[in-house]
Scaffold this motif. Structure first.
Motif, PDB file in Angstrom:
ATOM      1  N   ALA A  57       0.833  -1.265  -0.026  1.00  0.00           N
ATOM      2  CA  ALA A  57       0.011  -0.053  -0.053  1.00  0.00           C
ATOM      3  C   ALA A  57       0.949   1.306  -0.034  1.00  0.00           C
ATOM      4  N   MET A  58       1.988   1.138   0.616  1.00  0.00           N
ATOM      5  CA  MET A  58       2.976   2.279   0.836  1.00  0.00           C
ATOM      6  C   MET A  58       3.803   2.534  -0.600  1.00  0.00           C
ATOM      7  N   GLN A  59       3.848   1.377  -0.934  1.00  0.00           N
ATOM      8  CA  GLN A  59       4.515   1.571  -2.521  1.00  0.00           C
ATOM      9  C   GLN A  59       3.503   2.290  -3.449  1.00  0.00           C
ATOM     10  N   ALA A  60       2.110   1.708  -3.493  1.00  0.00           N
ATOM     11  CA  ALA A  60       1.204   2.580  -4.409  1.00  0.00           C
ATOM     12  C   ALA A  60       1.154   3.751  -4.026  1.00  0.00           C
ATOM     13  N   ILE A  61       1.135   4.225  -2.767  1.00  0.00           N
ATOM     14  CA  ILE A  61       1.090   5.794  -2.547  1.00  0.00           C
ATOM     15  C   ILE A  61       2.275   6.519  -3.215  1.00  0.00           C
ATOM     16  N   THR A  62       3.470   6.075  -2.722  1.00  0.00           N
ATOM     17  CA  THR A  62       4.802   6.744  -3.221  1.00  0.00           C
ATOM     18  C   THR A  62       4.975   6.712  -4.746  1.00  0.00           C
ATOM     19  N   LEU A  63       4.603   5.685  -5.325  1.00  0.00           N
ATOM     20  CA  LEU A  63       4.582   5.513  -6.975  1.00  0.00           C
ATOM     21  C   LEU A  63       3.424   6.633  -7.450  1.00  0.00           C
ATOM     22  N   ASP A  64       2.215   6.973  -6.939  1.00  0.00           N
ATOM     23  CA  ASP A  64       1.213   7.764  -7.149  1.00  0.00           C
ATOM     24  C   ASP A  64       1.830   9.061  -7.144  1.00  0.00           C
ATOM     25  N   VAL A  65       2.704   9.290  -6.196  1.00  0.00           N
ATOM     26  CA  VAL A  65       3.353  10.554  -5.964  1.00  0.00           C
ATOM     27  C   VAL A  65       4.250  10.950  -6.788  1.00  0.00           C
ATOM     28  N   ILE A  66       4.986   9.919  -7.005  1.00  0.00           N
ATOM     29  CA  ILE A  66       6.280  10.004  -8.178  1.00  0.00           C
ATOM     30  C   ILE A  66       5.812  10.437  -9.551  1.00  0.00           C
ATOM     31  N   VAL A  67       4.588   9.526 -10.085  1.00  0.00           N
ATOM     32  CA  VAL A  67       4.153   9.907 -11.136  1.00  0.00           C
ATOM     33  C   VAL A  67       3.567  11.292 -11.430  1.00  0.00           C
ATOM     34  N   ARG A  68       2.893  11.605 -10.559  1.00  0.00           N
ATOM     35  CA  ARG A  68       2.004  12.973 -10.410  1.00  0.00           C
ATOM     36  C   ARG A  68       3.132  14.109 -10.053  1.00  0.00           C
ATOM     37  N   ALA A  69       3.826  13.985  -8.914  1.00  0.00           N
ATOM     38  CA  ALA A  69       4.517  15.277  -8.632  1.00  0.00           C
ATOM     39  C   ALA A  69       5.923  15.234  -9.183  1.00  0.00           C
ATOM     40  N   VAL A  70       6.542  14.097  -9.390  1.00  0.00           N
ATOM     41  CA  VAL A  70       7.975  14.077  -9.996  1.00  0.00           C
ATOM     42  C   VAL A  70       8.026  14.191 -11.558  1.00  0.00           C
ATOM     43  N   PHE A  71       6.945  13.076 -12.159  1.00  0.00           N
ATOM     44  CA  PHE A  71       7.050  13.081 -13.412  1.00  0.00           C
ATOM     45  C   PHE A  71       5.875  14.108 -14.208  1.00  0.00           C
ATOM     46  N   GLY A  72       5.030  14.451 -13.284  1.00  0.00           N
ATOM     47  CA  GLY A  72       4.030  15.577 -13.933  1.00  0.00           C
ATOM     48  C   GLY A  72       3.094  14.941 -14.761  1.00  0.00           C
ATOM     49  N   VAL A  73       2.726  13.566 -14.682  1.00  0.00           N
ATOM     50  CA  VAL A  73       1.836  13.027 -15.580  1.00  0.00           C
ATOM     51  C   VAL A  73       0.431  12.491 -14.794  1.00  0.00           C
ATOM     52  N   THR A  74      -0.492  13.645 -15.463  1.00  0.00           N
ATOM     53  CA  THR A  74      -1.970  13.346 -14.800  1.00  0.00           C
ATOM     54  C   THR A  74      -2.993  12.809 -15.792  1.00  0.00           C
ATOM     55  N   ASP A  75      -2.523  12.704 -17.025  1.00  0.00           N
ATOM     56  CA  ASP A  75      -3.513  11.928 -18.108  1.00  0.00           C
ATOM     57  C   ASP A  75      -3.786  10.569 -17.958  1.00  0.00           C
ATOM     58  N   ALA A  76      -5.098  10.327 -17.677  1.00  0.00           N
ATOM     59  CA  ALA A  76      -5.292   8.942 -17.131  1.00  0.00           C
ATOM     60  C   ALA A  76      -4.450   7.708 -17.975  1.00  0.00           C
ATOM     61  N   ALA A  77      -4.342   7.723 -19.281  1.00  0.00           N
ATOM     62  CA  ALA A  77      -3.997   6.865 -19.990  1.00  0.00           C
ATOM     63  C   ALA A  77      -2.340   6.705 -20.045  1.00  0.00           C
ATOM     64  N   ARG A  78      -1.914   7.710 -19.949  1.00  0.00           N
ATOM     65  CA  ARG A  78      -0.255   8.007 -19.833  1.00  0.00           C
ATOM     66  C   ARG A  78       0.112   7.597 -18.409  1.00  0.00           C
ATOM     67  N   HIS A  79      -0.735   7.930 -17.488  1.00  0.00           N
ATOM     68  CA  HIS A  79      -0.444   7.639 -16.103  1.00  0.00           C
ATOM     69  C   HIS A  79      -0.323   6.225 -15.737  1.00  0.00           C
ATOM     70  N   GLU A  80      -1.418   5.393 -16.368  1.00  0.00           N
ATOM     71  CA  GLU A  80      -1.411   4.104 -16.285  1.00  0.00           C
ATOM     72  C   GLU A  80      -0.381   3.290 -16.830  1.00  0.00           C
TER      73      GLU A  80
END
Length: 437
Positions: free
Chosen positions: A126-149
């Motif tokens: 669960a912590m890995q899911a949270i920190t990966l979500d943070v990295i994809v959004r805050a570090v990589f800046g990917v918010t588009d659903a398809a590219r995010h997934e």
């Protein structure tokens, strides 16, 4: 012999060597340079403040080259390292952290809302899911659903390889694959071939995102990738595409597992010490966060995510009154330093108040390394762990799964909790109103 013991049972090896040889001892692994471990702060200070042209960290980290790439900050030395570090540092300063705070809290809330009630689940996952979500959004800046997934899926597959200790045995002292001919004969059946395909997929997705951003010529966003795309040195030069791909993978590997594992250890200690948890909740309810900071630091003291950091000597050097030859790797042992009874009374006891009573030196408490090579994402990781931990403490009451006995296990180069730390969510509160960022 030592190589196998280190991969399978690293903690008993460290304790046995210190008991027999004291604060400084040498480990010898197959086809690798001698590794000298230190756990006295005075010796560690000499290493961290030594001439960076002599004490090379990049060449000591070469085992990470197949994952991170040749341009990773962790693998660079000398002027090139300092140049790229200067370019990257502004993305991780205090005011930037505030912009990421809401992303971290929202990721924690989404995860908590999805946790099952009164059924065991692995909190580390669960912590890995949270920190990966943070990295994809805050570090990589990917918010588009398809590219995010798409990116998230590829990153999960890449990170899974990093959890496998056997991967370390396949990489030589030069960062290249051992027994290459045997792997080539196996073709697509080789585990190395599977690993390289996954790395190639991640590289392609990151490169496509970088080129998409460059083509848009938008104003820089607040995410780390946007900051790095806009970063310029004194001559007006920036990071090229290959450098950006490797640095983004470095931030992923360093930031994702460090934060997720650190949070998991902290939650284990809070479950073991209800008095600490009660005080933490009381302080947070009163708007104080100094004890939260102490809880995270004490957890990282008792449970450092990586056991050591290394410096490979480019010339002979003296440390602790003894001269070491060029080629040897001098390694401050984070694990043993944090358990040095001369520095930390009752070192095995979890006691956050240590960090309220005094501020340890950077040669006594070094969960993120030290000197000019201290982890560039330290502020980000600490900020994230505190934001996420606060959200969990406020919103969830967790207990260890019945019959579970936690143990330390190796996950690639990191030390984690066995079985992902199975816990049971007894009750869940609604999300508190987030403070203004």
């Amino acid at each position: 012999m030592q190589s196998g013991a280190w991969v399978v049972r690293p903690i008993p090896v460290l304790h046995a060597c210190r008991a027999r040889f004291g604060h400084t001892f040498t480990l010898r692994f197959a086809a690798m340079p001698p590794l000298v471990l230190f756990s006295r702060p005075a010796d560690i200070k000499e290493i961290f403040t030594g001439d960076p042209e002599v004490f090379h960290a990049g060449s000591a980290n070469v085992i990470l080259q197949p994952i991170l790439g040749r341009s990773s900050l962790l693998l660079l030395d000398g002027e090139r390292h300092m140049k790229e570090r200067r370019l990257m540092m502004p993305s991780f300063h205090g005011e930037r952290m505030l912009a990421y705070g809401r992303v971290m809290e929202e990721a924690a809330d989404r995860a908590i809302d999805a946790w099952p009630l009164r059924e065991p689940f692995a909190i580390h996952h669960a912590m890995q899911a949270i920190t990966l979500d943070v990295i994809v959004r805050a570090v990589f800046g990917v918010t588009d659903a398809a590219r995010h997934e798409a990116l998230r899926g590829a990153l999960v597959r890449m990170l899974a390889f990093g959890e496998r200790p056997w991967l370390l045995l396949l990489i030589g002292a030069d960062g290249e694959l051992r027994w290459r001919a045997a792997h080539e004969r196996l073709g697509r059946l080789s585990p190395w071939a599977d690993f390289k395909r996954t790395i190639g997929e991640v590289d392609a997705l990151l490169l496509a995102e970088i080129r998409r951003r460059r083509a848009l010529r938008e104003d820089p966003g607040v995410d780390v990738l946007s900051m790095l795309l806009a970063a310029r040195d004194e001559e007006g030069g920036g990071l090229d595409d290959e450098q950006l791909v490797d640095e983004m993978k470095t931030l992923l590997v360093a930031g994702h597992e460090t934060s997720a594992t650190g949070l998991t250890w902290a939650l284990l200690e809070l479950s073991r010490h209800p008095d600490v948890l009660a005080r933490l909740r009381e302080d947070l309810a009163a708007g104080r966060d100094d004890y939260l900071d102490a809880v995270v630091k004490e957890s990282l003291r008792l449970h450092p995510i990586v056991p050591m950091v290394g410096r490979r000597l480019q010339a002979p050097a003296v440390v602790g009154g003894r001269e070491y030859p060029a080629g040897v790797v001098l390694a401050p042992s984070i694990y043993l330093t944090h358990r040095n009874p001369e520095v930390w009374p009752e070192p095995e006891r979890f006691d956050p108040s240590r960090f309220l009573a005094r501020k340890p030196s950077p040669y006594e408490h070094l969960p993120f390394g030290g000197g000019v090579r201290r982890c560039i994402g330290l502020a980000f990781a600490m900020f994230e762990m505190k934001r996420v931990l606060q959200r969990i403490v406020e919103r969830a009451h967790l207990t260890l799964a019945p019959g579970y006995r936690p143990e330390l296990v190796r996950r690639g180069i990191t030390f984690a909790v066995s079985e992902g730390l199975p816990v049971v969510l007894e009750r869940r509160a609604s999300a508190p109103t987030a403070p203004a960022a």
